[in-house]
Each structure stands twice: as C-alpha cells, then as structure tokens.
Write a protein that holds these residues in place. Sequence first.
Motif, PDB file in Angstrom:
ATOM      1  N   ASN A   1      40.265  52.635  48.754  1.00  0.00           N
ATOM      2  CA  ASN A   1      41.463  52.557  49.284  1.00  0.00           C
ATOM      3  C   ASN A   1      42.266  51.431  47.083  1.00  0.00           C
ATOM      4  O   ASN A   1      43.211  51.584  47.467  1.00  0.00           O
ATOM      5  CB  ASN A   1      41.335  50.901  49.832  1.00  0.00           C
ATOM      6  N   HIS A   2      41.603  51.366  46.690  1.00  0.00           N
ATOM      7  CA  HIS A   2      41.522  49.654  45.669  1.00  0.00           C
ATOM      8  C   HIS A   2      41.669  50.847  43.756  1.00  0.00           C
ATOM      9  O   HIS A   2      42.491  51.310  43.318  1.00  0.00           O
ATOM     10  CB  HIS A   2      40.745  48.823  45.058  1.00  0.00           C
TER      11      HIS A   2
ATOM     12  N   LYS B   1      44.071  56.741  45.439  1.00  0.00           N
ATOM     13  CA  LYS B   1      45.388  56.264  45.611  1.00  0.00           C
ATOM     14  C   LYS B   1      45.997  58.322  45.423  1.00  0.00           C
ATOM     15  O   LYS B   1      47.149  58.067  45.837  1.00  0.00           O
ATOM     16  CB  LYS B   1      46.303  55.349  44.752  1.00  0.00           C
TER      17      LYS B   1
ATOM     18  N   SER C   1      33.477  45.377  49.982  1.00  0.00           N
ATOM     19  CA  SER C   1      34.540  45.007  50.006  1.00  0.00           C
ATOM     20  C   SER C   1      34.816  43.457  49.920  1.00  0.00           C
ATOM     21  O   SER C   1      35.953  42.201  49.459  1.00  0.00           O
ATOM     22  CB  SER C   1      34.990  44.902  51.394  1.00  0.00           C
TER      23      SER C   1
ATOM     24  N   TYR D   1      35.505  44.097  45.770  1.00  0.00           N
ATOM     25  CA  TYR D   1      37.192  44.674  45.843  1.00  0.00           C
ATOM     26  C   TYR D   1      38.153  44.262  47.497  1.00  0.00           C
ATOM     27  O   TYR D   1      37.874  44.877  48.525  1.00  0.00           O
ATOM     28  CB  TYR D   1      37.484  46.232  45.838  1.00  0.00           C
TER      29      TYR D   1
ATOM     30  N   GLU E   1      40.746  45.287  48.819  1.00  0.00           N
ATOM     31  CA  GLU E   1      40.919  46.039  49.435  1.00  0.00           C
ATOM     32  C   GLU E   1      40.149  47.185  49.609  1.00  0.00           C
ATOM     33  O   GLU E   1      41.114  48.386  51.063  1.00  0.00           O
ATOM     34  CB  GLU E   1      42.010  46.489  48.203  1.00  0.00           C
ATOM     35  N   ASP E   2      39.598  47.843  50.146  1.00  0.00           N
ATOM     36  CA  ASP E   2      37.783  48.021  50.427  1.00  0.00           C
ATOM     37  C   ASP E   2      38.146  47.712  51.159  1.00  0.00           C
ATOM     38  O   ASP E   2      36.915  48.077  51.932  1.00  0.00           O
ATOM     39  CB  ASP E   2      37.176  48.485  49.146  1.00  0.00           C
TER      40      ASP E   2
ATOM     41  N   TYR F   1      41.244  46.091  56.495  1.00  0.00           N
ATOM     42  CA  TYR F   1      41.829  47.845  54.792  1.00  0.00           C
ATOM     43  C   TYR F   1      42.148  49.105  55.422  1.00  0.00           C
ATOM     44  O   TYR F   1      43.050  49.878  54.798  1.00  0.00           O
ATOM     45  CB  TYR F   1      41.904  47.457  53.525  1.00  0.00           C
TER      46      TYR F   1
END
Length: 193
Positions: free
Chosen positions: A58-59, A64, A92, A95, A97-98, A102
């Motif tokens: 995700n991060h 992205k 996670s 990070y 966001e991972d 999320y």
Amino acid sequence: MRKMSTLLLMFALSLVAMAQVQVGDVAPKFKLLNTDYTEVALEDYNEQEGVILIFTCNHCPYAKFYEERIKQLHSAYKSQGFPVVAINPNDSVKYKEDGFSYMVDKGYEFPYLLDNEGIYKAYGANKTPHVFLLLKSGADNFKVGYIGAIDDSPQDASEVQLKYLENAIKAVKKGTAINPTLTKAIGCSIKPF
C-alpha cells in the motif's frame, strides 16, 4: 579446517535459502490470509490456465502508480483464465499503511493476501510491485513463465510502450514463446516481517 567446512556449509545453506525461482521452475505453493478473512492457496486456482501473481503493498509510490493497472489486468484477464492474486510482503509495524486493515480498505476484486510467512523469499521477489506469471502445469502445479515488471513505464501509464506481462499472456494464449521471459522489476524494496 573443521571451522572452514562449517562456514562453507552455512554459506551454501544461506544461498539455498535466498534462492529465487527461475522461469520454468515449479511455482512455490502458498496458503495465506485474504482481505475477506479466508485463506487463499495456489491450489485454489487449479482450474485456471494461470495466475498473475503480484507482490505489492500500500505505501510504495510505485505500487500506487500501478494500482489501477493491476485492477485492469484482473478485469481483462480473469475471464481468460489468468486472474490476479496480490501478496503484500511488508511489515506493517514498520509501515503502518501496509497493515491488514488498510489492505481490507482497498476493496480489491481479487485476493490481496498478507505474507506473514515469507512466501516472497521462496519466489525471490524483492520489489513492489514484482510480477510472476504462473502457468498451469499438470494436475496441481504451476510453472513460472515470466518474472519482472508489468510494463516499461512505472510512473506513468500513458507512457507505456511495452506491456511485458500482457504480451507474455498473449503469447501463452497463442501458443508461442514468451519473449522476454525476464525483465527488471522497478519499485520499492520489500520491507519484510
């Protein structure tokens, strides 16, 4: 001399542990937690012609950049026997966001699996995104047909000139050789558990 033999053995074992699959190898099996709270295994796809396996997260900015393209790949190729399965190998804690919640929030129409078992090591994935096109081989195995990048323009989909992954799938569908079978994955390095 005995210490030297022990060191050589340890070095050889570490190389085996870090080995990555090569094109033509049998794909390592997995069974991991999906964002719908079920477990998904490679064997679940035995009726498919192949699987587009993508290590992503995700991060990472590159992940992205590719998010919409990955969704489009699933839309275009699921009905042709090549669904997408995404795996997030990142820690996670490092990070946030991972994190799993999320991942769930992404709402993907394809499995998005949490790799808390280090499956990425078995494949030799080192970037997000990193693609492995798996091709059905026998009753319950897949072989690796392509490894690398989705295409030649990580940052801008409008600049893509070479669609490596799609070209590989089209070659398989036509019964011709995949060329190239290996490209360099461009993205963030994996931040493992």
